[in-house]
Motif scaffolding. Structure first.
Motif, PDB file in Angstrom:
ATOM      1  N   GLU A  78     -15.652   3.324-103.388  1.00  0.00           N
ATOM      2  CA  GLU A  78     -14.714   2.748-104.356  1.00  0.00           C
ATOM      3  C   GLU A  78     -15.021   1.290-104.687  1.00  0.00           C
ATOM      4  O   GLU A  78     -14.279   0.645-105.420  1.00  0.00           O
ATOM      5  CB  GLU A  78     -13.285   2.870-103.826  1.00  0.00           C
ATOM      6  N   LYS A  79     -16.138   0.764-104.157  1.00  0.00           N
ATOM      7  CA  LYS A  79     -16.399  -0.671-104.304  1.00  0.00           C
ATOM      8  C   LYS A  79     -16.549  -1.106-105.761  1.00  0.00           C
ATOM      9  O   LYS A  79     -16.012  -2.141-106.143  1.00  0.00           O
ATOM     10  CB  LYS A  79     -17.601  -1.106-103.472  1.00  0.00           C
ATOM     11  N   GLU A  80     -17.239  -0.342-106.589  1.00  0.00           N
ATOM     12  CA  GLU A  80     -17.448  -0.750-107.984  1.00  0.00           C
ATOM     13  C   GLU A  80     -16.123  -0.815-108.736  1.00  0.00           C
ATOM     14  O   GLU A  80     -15.881  -1.753-109.495  1.00  0.00           O
ATOM     15  CB  GLU A  80     -18.429   0.186-108.699  1.00  0.00           C
ATOM     16  N   GLN A  81     -15.268   0.161-108.494  1.00  0.00           N
ATOM     17  CA  GLN A  81     -13.948   0.189-109.120  1.00  0.00           C
ATOM     18  C   GLN A  81     -13.114  -1.010-108.674  1.00  0.00           C
ATOM     19  O   GLN A  81     -12.424  -1.642-109.481  1.00  0.00           O
ATOM     20  CB  GLN A  81     -13.232   1.469-108.695  1.00  0.00           C
ATOM     21  N   PHE A  82     -13.189  -1.321-107.389  1.00  0.00           N
ATOM     22  CA  PHE A  82     -12.414  -2.427-106.833  1.00  0.00           C
ATOM     23  C   PHE A  82     -12.901  -3.762-107.389  1.00  0.00           C
ATOM     24  O   PHE A  82     -12.100  -4.605-107.798  1.00  0.00           O
ATOM     25  CB  PHE A  82     -12.493  -2.407-105.304  1.00  0.00           C
ATOM     26  N   ILE A  83     -14.202  -3.950-107.433  1.00  0.00           N
ATOM     27  CA  ILE A  83     -14.774  -5.184-107.987  1.00  0.00           C
ATOM     28  C   ILE A  83     -14.357  -5.334-109.453  1.00  0.00           C
ATOM     29  O   ILE A  83     -13.975  -6.424-109.895  1.00  0.00           O
ATOM     30  CB  ILE A  83     -16.318  -5.202-107.844  1.00  0.00           C
ATOM     31  N   ALA A  84     -14.386  -4.228-110.200  1.00  0.00           N
ATOM     32  CA  ALA A  84     -13.995  -4.259-111.614  1.00  0.00           C
ATOM     33  C   ALA A  84     -12.521  -4.654-111.764  1.00  0.00           C
ATOM     34  O   ALA A  84     -12.162  -5.437-112.651  1.00  0.00           O
ATOM     35  CB  ALA A  84     -14.256  -2.903-112.265  1.00  0.00           C
ATOM     36  N   LEU A  85     -11.670  -4.140-110.886  1.00  0.00           N
ATOM     37  CA  LEU A  85     -10.246  -4.479-110.916  1.00  0.00           C
ATOM     38  C   LEU A  85     -10.050  -5.979-110.692  1.00  0.00           C
ATOM     39  O   LEU A  85      -9.317  -6.639-111.433  1.00  0.00           O
ATOM     40  CB  LEU A  85      -9.500  -3.678-109.838  1.00  0.00           C
ATOM     41  N   VAL A  86     -10.713  -6.517-109.682  1.00  0.00           N
ATOM     42  CA  VAL A  86     -10.598  -7.941-109.377  1.00  0.00           C
ATOM     43  C   VAL A  86     -11.141  -8.769-110.536  1.00  0.00           C
ATOM     44  O   VAL A  86     -10.514  -9.738-110.977  1.00  0.00           O
ATOM     45  CB  VAL A  86     -11.312  -8.278-108.045  1.00  0.00           C
ATOM     46  N   ARG A  87     -12.298  -8.399-111.060  1.00  0.00           N
ATOM     47  CA  ARG A  87     -12.910  -9.129-112.178  1.00  0.00           C
ATOM     48  C   ARG A  87     -11.968  -9.147-113.387  1.00  0.00           C
ATOM     49  O   ARG A  87     -11.777 -10.184-114.028  1.00  0.00           O
ATOM     50  CB  ARG A  87     -14.237  -8.489-112.582  1.00  0.00           C
ATOM     51  N   GLU A  88     -11.373  -8.013-113.679  1.00  0.00           N
ATOM     52  CA  GLU A  88     -10.452  -7.889-114.813  1.00  0.00           C
ATOM     53  C   GLU A  88      -9.272  -8.859-114.671  1.00  0.00           C
ATOM     54  O   GLU A  88      -8.905  -9.548-115.622  1.00  0.00           O
ATOM     55  CB  GLU A  88      -9.951  -6.446-114.867  1.00  0.00           C
ATOM     56  N   HIS A  89      -8.711  -8.945-113.490  1.00  0.00           N
ATOM     57  CA  HIS A  89      -7.555  -9.830-113.294  1.00  0.00           C
ATOM     58  C   HIS A  89      -7.953 -11.297-113.232  1.00  0.00           C
ATOM     59  O   HIS A  89      -7.200 -12.161-113.697  1.00  0.00           O
ATOM     60  CB  HIS A  89      -6.750  -9.394-112.068  1.00  0.00           C
ATOM     61  N   LEU A  90      -9.125 -11.586-112.696  1.00  0.00           N
ATOM     62  CA  LEU A  90      -9.578 -12.988-112.635  1.00  0.00           C
ATOM     63  C   LEU A  90      -9.778 -13.584-114.030  1.00  0.00           C
ATOM     64  O   LEU A  90      -9.790 -14.797-114.188  1.00  0.00           O
ATOM     65  CB  LEU A  90     -10.883 -13.098-111.847  1.00  0.00           C
ATOM     66  N   ALA A  91      -9.915 -12.727-115.026  1.00  0.00           N
ATOM     67  CA  ALA A  91     -10.092 -13.212-116.393  1.00  0.00           C
ATOM     68  C   ALA A  91      -8.838 -13.935-116.897  1.00  0.00           C
ATOM     69  O   ALA A  91      -8.917 -14.773-117.791  1.00  0.00           O
ATOM     70  CB  ALA A  91     -10.443 -12.051-117.322  1.00  0.00           C
ATOM     71  N   HIS A  92      -7.663 -13.630-116.296  1.00  0.00           N
ATOM     72  CA  HIS A  92      -6.438 -14.245-116.797  1.00  0.00           C
ATOM     73  C   HIS A  92      -5.432 -14.683-115.732  1.00  0.00           C
ATOM     74  O   HIS A  92      -4.346 -15.174-116.068  1.00  0.00           O
ATOM     75  CB  HIS A  92      -5.755 -13.321-117.814  1.00  0.00           C
ATOM     76  N   GLU A  93      -5.786 -14.498-114.436  1.00  0.00           N
ATOM     77  CA  GLU A  93      -4.883 -14.934-113.370  1.00  0.00           C
ATOM     78  C   GLU A  93      -5.621 -15.000-112.039  1.00  0.00           C
ATOM     79  O   GLU A  93      -6.705 -14.438-111.898  1.00  0.00           O
ATOM     80  CB  GLU A  93      -3.680 -13.983-113.252  1.00  0.00           C
ATOM     81  N   ASN A  94      -5.013 -15.672-111.071  1.00  0.00           N
ATOM     82  CA  ASN A  94      -5.562 -15.687-109.713  1.00  0.00           C
ATOM     83  C   ASN A  94      -5.429 -14.300-109.103  1.00  0.00           C
ATOM     84  O   ASN A  94      -4.595 -13.500-109.519  1.00  0.00           O
ATOM     85  CB  ASN A  94      -4.801 -16.688-108.833  1.00  0.00           C
ATOM     86  N   VAL A  95      -6.238 -14.057-108.089  1.00  0.00           N
ATOM     87  CA  VAL A  95      -6.135 -12.828-107.291  1.00  0.00           C
ATOM     88  C   VAL A  95      -5.896 -13.268-105.855  1.00  0.00           C
ATOM     89  O   VAL A  95      -6.655 -14.072-105.311  1.00  0.00           O
ATOM     90  CB  VAL A  95      -7.410 -11.967-107.395  1.00  0.00           C
ATOM     91  N   THR A  96      -4.824 -12.762-105.249  1.00  0.00           N
ATOM     92  CA  THR A  96      -4.476 -13.127-103.881  1.00  0.00           C
ATOM     93  C   THR A  96      -4.647 -11.918-102.971  1.00  0.00           C
ATOM     94  O   THR A  96      -4.056 -10.868-103.207  1.00  0.00           O
ATOM     95  CB  THR A  96      -3.026 -13.652-103.803  1.00  0.00           C
TER      96      THR A  96
END
Length: 129
Positions: A78-96
């Motif tokens: 699931e790593k590619e999906q997870f990285i994509a999720l984080v990347r998507e959110h980092l475009a407009h907000e922090n990820v905690t």
């Protein structure tokens, strides 16, 4: 610029948290779903039960835990999906990345943060080349 950060789940949610991801495989004791205010529970990306029990949150076990957990992350389907999720959110907000342990420096969220930053940095280099 938005960033990835780590925080204990027992701390109050703030506006700076952005997208909140629980990195523990087990639900934290004494936390309600409302108080957790999760956007994602990365249960499948968390350390295996074997690794978690071997590490046992002991500082002297951390170097080996870090190496082995990094390997688990690399092999995770699931790593590619997870990285994509984080990347998507980092475009407009922090990820905690949230964790339950009292240990702030030696935990799975810290390892995951380093791993994600490396993966996203590699992607950025590939796209700029």
């Amino acid at each position: 610029m938005y960033s990835i950060q780590c925080k204990r789940i027992y701390e109050e949610k703030t506006d700076k948290d952005g997208f909140r991801i629980l990195t523990d495989r087990l639900w934290p004791r004494g936390i309600t779903k409302e108080r957790a205010a999760l956007d994602n529970w990365a249960k499948e990306m968390s350390p295996s039960t074997f690794l978690r029990k071997t590490f046992n949150h002991k500082e002297e076990n951390f170097p080996l835990f870090e190496k082995q957990y990094w390997e688990e992350l690399e092999k995770n389907p699931e790593k590619e999906q997870f990285i994509a999720l984080v990347r998507e959110h980092l475009a407009h907000e922090n990820v905690t990345l949230l964790y339950a342990t009292k240990e702030e420096r030696f935990n799975q969220a810290v390892v995951m943060e380093g791993w994600l930053k490396e993966k996203l940095s590699e992607e950025a280099k590939e796209h700029s080349a």
